[in-house]
Scaffold this active site. Structure first.
Site, PDB file in Angstrom:
ATOM      1  N   SER B 130       0.820  -1.224   0.000  1.00 51.29           N
ATOM      2  CA  SER B 130       0.000   0.000   0.000  1.00 51.29           C
ATOM      3  C   SER B 130       0.847   1.265   0.000  1.00 51.29           C
ATOM      4  O   SER B 130       1.972   1.278   0.504  1.00 51.29           O
ATOM      5  CB  SER B 130      -0.881   0.028   1.251  1.00 51.29           C
ATOM      6  OG  SER B 130      -1.805  -1.020   1.230  1.00 51.29           O
ATOM      7  N   SER B 162       3.272  -3.522   8.494  1.00 52.18           N
ATOM      8  CA  SER B 162       3.370  -4.127   9.823  1.00 52.18           C
ATOM      9  C   SER B 162       4.797  -4.590  10.065  1.00 52.18           C
ATOM     10  O   SER B 162       5.437  -5.148   9.171  1.00 52.18           O
ATOM     11  CB  SER B 162       2.428  -5.328   9.938  1.00 52.18           C
ATOM     12  OG  SER B 162       1.096  -4.902   9.837  1.00 52.18           O
ATOM     13  N   GLU B 245      -4.478 -15.344   1.594  1.00 52.82           N
ATOM     14  CA  GLU B 245      -3.253 -14.931   2.238  1.00 52.82           C
ATOM     15  C   GLU B 245      -2.870 -15.816   3.416  1.00 52.82           C
ATOM     16  O   GLU B 245      -1.731 -16.191   3.574  1.00 52.82           O
ATOM     17  CB  GLU B 245      -3.397 -13.482   2.700  1.00 52.82           C
ATOM     18  CG  GLU B 245      -2.063 -12.855   3.016  1.00 52.82           C
ATOM     19  CD  GLU B 245      -2.217 -11.379   3.323  1.00 52.82           C
ATOM     20  OE1 GLU B 245      -1.920 -10.581   2.435  1.00 52.82           O
ATOM     21  OE2 GLU B 245      -2.640 -11.033   4.428  1.00 52.82           O
TER      22      GLU B 245
END
Lengths: 343, 384
Positions: B130, B162, B245
């Site tokens: 992102s 993250s 995922e």
């Protein structure tokens, strides 16, 4: 672990699907007031479909609940009369209670069973009255309650002239049971759980077909210069229902396999299947009406049929098992008994 | 069709269960990102040493070479044992995302170098997908990778990374051909987080943690040999693993959620709220159905090497349920929810954290687009 149908199962399903799409198109329902089950009943019996789980010595296919579950999903898709449930389960009940002749007649299509449950009116009147589901040509009635399943002759019921039913594709009558009638009763929990699982499978079939209709229509129907299925308000509604259907079918298969293998949690698995299958059918059916817009509100469009049949089956499930209570009672022992009653 | 596992699988399960019972570390409460990294790596290392890392990974890279079924059993038992929750495991990107991507699309050199390190818990991976201007519309990403000799020079910014502050490597999407149609000018590259020119800034989240970061790239030089799956092929590389995922690891998440639902039923009972109790029981049925969905998906995938879009259905149902369970718990807690008790189930903290579940890894709206378009075949909207 294997959730994939075997080659034999695929072959059986293919044959059944072909028969159902040729002989039981939904268009048949437009012509009738009350299901004209007469024309196809003996043919379903001729295919052996009411004795799938009967042993070969009994003249059945010698298969089991998993195969029946695959079959009843197809029955759901074609809105086969709930008499198929009553006859399949009634045959087993007759067999379990030492009535092999009756069992054979049900399996062979000479006798048909219909469902009934004790009518629970919201307004206080009609206590002790039964609702009989599509019993016009039935010889036997399978009475469904949370305590037990019973089989009784249709003649033991006196019925009133029918009121207009919510689901007009089948006949729903109110009747009273002659207290002196002889009744075959079976309080085997397994039979009831099997019945709940097959009802859930029919619910999944209803949910899938309602979703398919919505998706097909959303691909065709154009507004604002585009297929309405390209709009996220419609697309996401369909996607949510696809998830519900996948969850419902997965859980229903799980329940069927757990029951067949006598797994410890089979009752809970069945209760969960009943809850999610009913939920999937309700949402898919109601959203299908909405996606079809004005057409969806007409009697000509099929959309209303899924709404109505789901409603009938939902009542049946509620009379068959108390899914919520099963999930709480079988819960970890840390819940005190008095609290378990609350659901 | 069969629900039961065969004897071989049962024996495997017994072995897993007994090892986990003896080796699962005692869980302590919140720690700094560095401590979290260290603890996760040590735990991964002991799993690897005992032969439990990468149950379904190829043997040549240190995996066990077993099927998805054994992997499923491992995760089921993992959740049952009370081992550290996988949901927020900082090694997750390496083990469940970058690793499987490399197995599928990496060069022999990339696999040989990275896969064993991931399995041994020696490297921690983060994700650089992102950007501030490219969230749900990921294909509009702008972070540039310009070829200079045998290197790419990366310039730009990533966000929502993250563990970015403690990671060793990053799976990074950059635009390597600005002239090409937007899906065809992207490359998937391995970025060494110690490269000169990288600045990482942690972002504080609504649940009070600082687990994700923004990452800035100022002329960061990355060897062309770090491109995975071919230059400008990054979109298909990313899509190969994005849709499912968490893979079989989902079964552990679902098992943890099932425990939470049981706790929720007790909580609603104690609160004396029949209306809550009834909702909790429905949630229990729905959570059970997620387990069935995963089993059926694994059963279907046993003979295919890559997951299909059906994973999006599991993802969507799971994340919605995780939220609903926590939202109902917080309602049942009443005034007690005014404080962040570190109770056994961490309801209040979990409630806050659960907001991320329908945003990260593709928002629920994006998941619905995937389901609508790739599974149901509905037409794409005009604005794409």
């Amino acid at each position: 672990v294997n959730f994939e149908p075997s080659q034999d199962q695929e072959a059986l399903l293919e044959a059944v699907k072909r028969f159902l799409s040729e002989q039981l198109p939904l268009s048949r329902l437009r012509l009738s007031n009350g299901e004209k089950a007469e024309s196809y009943w003996s043919e379903l019996a001729g295919l052996g479909l009411f004795g799938v789980a009967a042993s070969s010595e009994q003249g059945g296919m010698g298969l089991d609940l998993a195969d029946e579950t695959l079959l009843f999903r197809e029955f759901g898709r074609h809105l086969v009369s709930p008499c198929a449930l009553a006859t399949t389960i009634g045959r087993r009940l007759a067999s379990l209670t030492g009535e092999p002749n009756l069992a054979a007649r049900l399996m062979g299509g000479e006798s048909r069973a219909a469902l009934a449950f004790e009518y629970e009116p919201a307004y206080g009147k009609d206590a002790g009255v039964f609702a009989l589901i599509d019993a016009l040509r039935a010889e036997q009635i399978l009475i469904v309650s949370r305590r037990q399943l019973s089989l009784v002759s249709r003649t033991a019921f006196s019925t009133r002239p029918s009121e207009e039913a919510l689901d007009e594709s089948i006949l729903i009558e109110k009747g009273t049971l002659d207290p002196s009638a002889s009744v075959l009763t079976c309080s085997d929990t397994r039979l009831k759980l099997d019945m709940a699982t097959l009802t859930s499978a029919m619910m999944v079939g209803i949910a899938e077909e309602a979703l398919n209709e919505a998706v097909d229509y959303a691909k065709e129907r154009r507004q604002f210069g585009a297929a309405i299925g390209s709009f996220q308000s419609i697309k996401h509604m369909c996607a949510d229902n696809a998830v519900r259907v996948d969850a419902a079918w997965s859980q229903t298969l799980w329940a069927a396999l757990a029951l067949r293998e006598e797994a410890t949690d089979a009752a809970k698995d069945t209760a969960a299947a009943a809850i999610v299958a009913d939920d999937a059918a309700r949402h898919a059916a109601q959203d299908n009406v909405q996606v079809h817009g004005g057409m969806g509100f007409t009697a000509e469009c099929n959309a209303h049929r899924w709404v109505k049949r789901r409603h009938v089956l939902s009542r049946l499930l509620a009379h068959c098992i108390d899914a919520h209570a099963i999930l709480v009672i079988e819960h970890k022992p840390e819940i005190p008994a008095e609290l378990r009653k609350k659901v | 069709m069969q629900l039961r596992f065969d004897e071989k699988a049962d024996a495997f399960r017994a072995e897993v269960r007994s090892w986990l019972a003896d080796n699962t570390p005692v869980q302590k409460h919140i720690v700094t990102p560095a401590e979290r990294r260290q603890r996760a790596m040590a735990w991964q290392r002991s799993q690897f040493n005992a032969g439990w890392a990468g149950v379904a990974w190829p043997r040549e890279f240190g995996g066990r070479g077993l099927s998805l079924l054994e992997q499923l059993i491992w995760f089921e038992e993992y959740a049952r044992s009370g081992a550290p929750a996988l949901l927020r495991d900082p090694l997750f990107v390496g083990l469940s995302h970058a690793g499987p991507t490399l197995i599928l699309k990496g060069t022999p050199e990339q696999k040989a170098f990275h896969l064993p390190k991931i399995l041994r818990g020696e490297t921690l991976w983060c994700q650089g997908f992102s950007e501030p201007q490219a969230g749900s519309d990921l294909a509009s990403l702008r972070c540039r990778g310009t070829i200079d000799g045998d290197e790419l020079v990366v310039e730009g910014q990533k966000i929502w990374t993250s563990s970015g502050d403690v990671a060793d490597f990053q799976e990074l999407l950059v635009r390597t051909d600005p002239a090409a149609p937007r899906h065809r000018g992207i490359s998937w590259i391995i970025c060494d987080m110690k490269s000169p020119g990288i600045t990482v800034r942690p972002i504080r989240t609504m649940d009070g943690d600082a687990e994700f970061c923004e990452v800035f790239y100022d002329r960061v030089r990355i060897p062309l040999a770090n491109v995975v799956g071919g230059l400008n092929q990054g979109w298909s590389v990313a899509m190969a693993t994005l849709s499912f995922e968490r893979g079989t690891a989902f079964i552990a998440d679902a098992a943890e959620l099932a425990d939470k639902v049981d706790a929720l039923i007790s909580l609603c009972n104690n609160a004396g709220r029949d209306d809550f109790l009834r909702r909790a029981v429905v949630l229990k049925a729905e959570v059970m159905s997620v387990r069935a969905m995963i089993y059926r998906l694994v059963s279907r995938n046993l003979h295919t090497d890559r997951p299909g879009p059906e994973g999006s259905m599991v993802r969507l149902r799971y994340s919605k349920l995780l939220q609903e369970v926590h939202r109902l718990a917080v309602a049942a807690l009443g005034d007690s929810a005014l404080f962040r008790h570190r109770d056994e189930h961490g309801w209040v903290h979990g409630y806050l954290y659960s907001y991320s579940q329908t945003i990260g890894a593709g928002t629920e709206q994006i998941q619905r687009n995937i389901i609508g378009e790739r599974i149901l075949g509905l037409p794409r909207s005009g604005a794409q």
